[in-house]
Design an enzyme around this catalytic site. Structure first.
Site, short mmCIF file in Angstrom:
data_model
loop_
_atom_site.label_atom_id
_atom_site.label_comp_id
_atom_site.label_asym_id
_atom_site.label_seq_id
_atom_site.Cartn_x
_atom_site.Cartn_y
_atom_site.Cartn_z
N CYS A 67 1.00 -1.29 0.03
CA CYS A 67 -0.03 -0.22 0.05
C CYS A 67 1.15 1.24 -0.15
O CYS A 67 1.46 1.59 -0.99
CB CYS A 67 -1.09 -0.01 1.22
SG CYS A 67 -2.14 1.12 0.88
N HIS A 113 -3.88 -5.27 -0.15
CA HIS A 113 -3.45 -5.45 1.38
C HIS A 113 -3.45 -6.88 1.80
O HIS A 113 -4.62 -7.38 2.15
CB HIS A 113 -4.24 -4.93 2.33
CG HIS A 113 -4.05 -3.25 2.59
ND1 HIS A 113 -3.03 -2.95 3.68
CD2 HIS A 113 -4.77 -2.27 1.97
CE1 HIS A 113 -3.26 -1.58 3.45
NE2 HIS A 113 -3.87 -1.31 2.63
N GLU A 171 -2.14 -8.69 3.97
CA GLU A 171 -2.25 -8.91 5.55
C GLU A 171 -3.83 -8.78 6.14
O GLU A 171 -3.87 -9.19 7.13
CB GLU A 171 -1.30 -7.95 6.29
CG GLU A 171 -1.98 -6.63 6.26
CD GLU A 171 -1.77 -5.55 5.35
OE1 GLU A 171 -1.78 -4.49 5.27
OE2 GLU A 171 -1.57 -6.18 4.06
#
Length: 210
Positions: free
Chosen positions: A82, A165, A167
């Site tokens: 990001c 993202h 994660e």
């Protein structure tokens, strides 16, 4: 792992990344900590609610751009997520602009790149800025309808970046719904396999340093 979050209430994404690399040393770049590069086997640049164009308000941003250039020069394996994707590109002469927030599961077009081995096209998009011109020697390895430069890789250095993202998981759904106009349909978190990126990056880092 380089933490870039400026808002203490938004540390969840940094925490989620840190959980993927439990043995990694965490460096709070915003607080003035810096990476001892002579000891670094690889570097991960996290997201941030700051914009890469806000260096007047956040002088550490210019320092991190110089840091990225040193990572490239030293050929230290690096993964940008990001904000990390954005600053890696601006550090190399690219452009990032505010484009409006996309908070949704989206379908990306992923190149045949080892970073994406085992990764499906549905990923978590949560950003309001986007790379509109990629950096020098950076090739596009992922794109989406709302973001042409959705992932990049350096042509010669071991540097990979993703705007999305990997994660963030279903465990963050309540937070996403509360703080963003979050959209899942027509996809589901069950479609998301982007966490494989972390395993792939480790393998690529080991390959690059042996």
């Amino acid at each position: 792992m380089v933490r870039n979050e400026v808002d203490p209430d938004s540390e969840y994404h940094c925490d989620a990344l840190a959980a993927r690399f439990p043995t990694a040393e965490e460096v709070d770049f915003v607080a003035g900590e810096r990476v001892p590069l002579d000891d670094a086997d690889g570097v991960i640049l996290t997201g941030s609610t700051a914009g890469v164009y806000e260096s007047d308000a956040h002088p550490w941003i210019a320092e991190q751009e110089a840091f990225v250039r040193e990572l490239v020069e030293r050929e230290i394996p690096t993964l940008g997520v990001c904000f990390g994707h954005q600053i890696a590109n601006t550090a190399l002469g690219g452009v990032v602009e505010k484009v409006g927030t996309t908070a949704a599961l989206v379908e990306a077009t992923l190149a045949d790149n080892p970073l994406f081995d085992g990764v499906g096209p549905v990923v978590v998009s949560l950003h309001g800025d986007a790379v509109t011109e990629r950096g020098r020697d950076m090739e596009i390895i992922a794109s989406a309808d709302h973001a042409r430069v959705f992932g990049t890789a350096h042509e010669t250095a071991p540097l990979w970046t993703v705007q999305f993202h990997p994660e963030i998981t279903a465990a963050h759904r309540d937070q996403l719904v509360e703080h963003f106009e979050w959209q899942e349909e027509p996809f589901s978190f069950e479609d998301v396999t982007a966490e494989r990126i972390f395993e792939n990056f480790v393998a690529l880092a080991v390959e690059a340093t042996t």
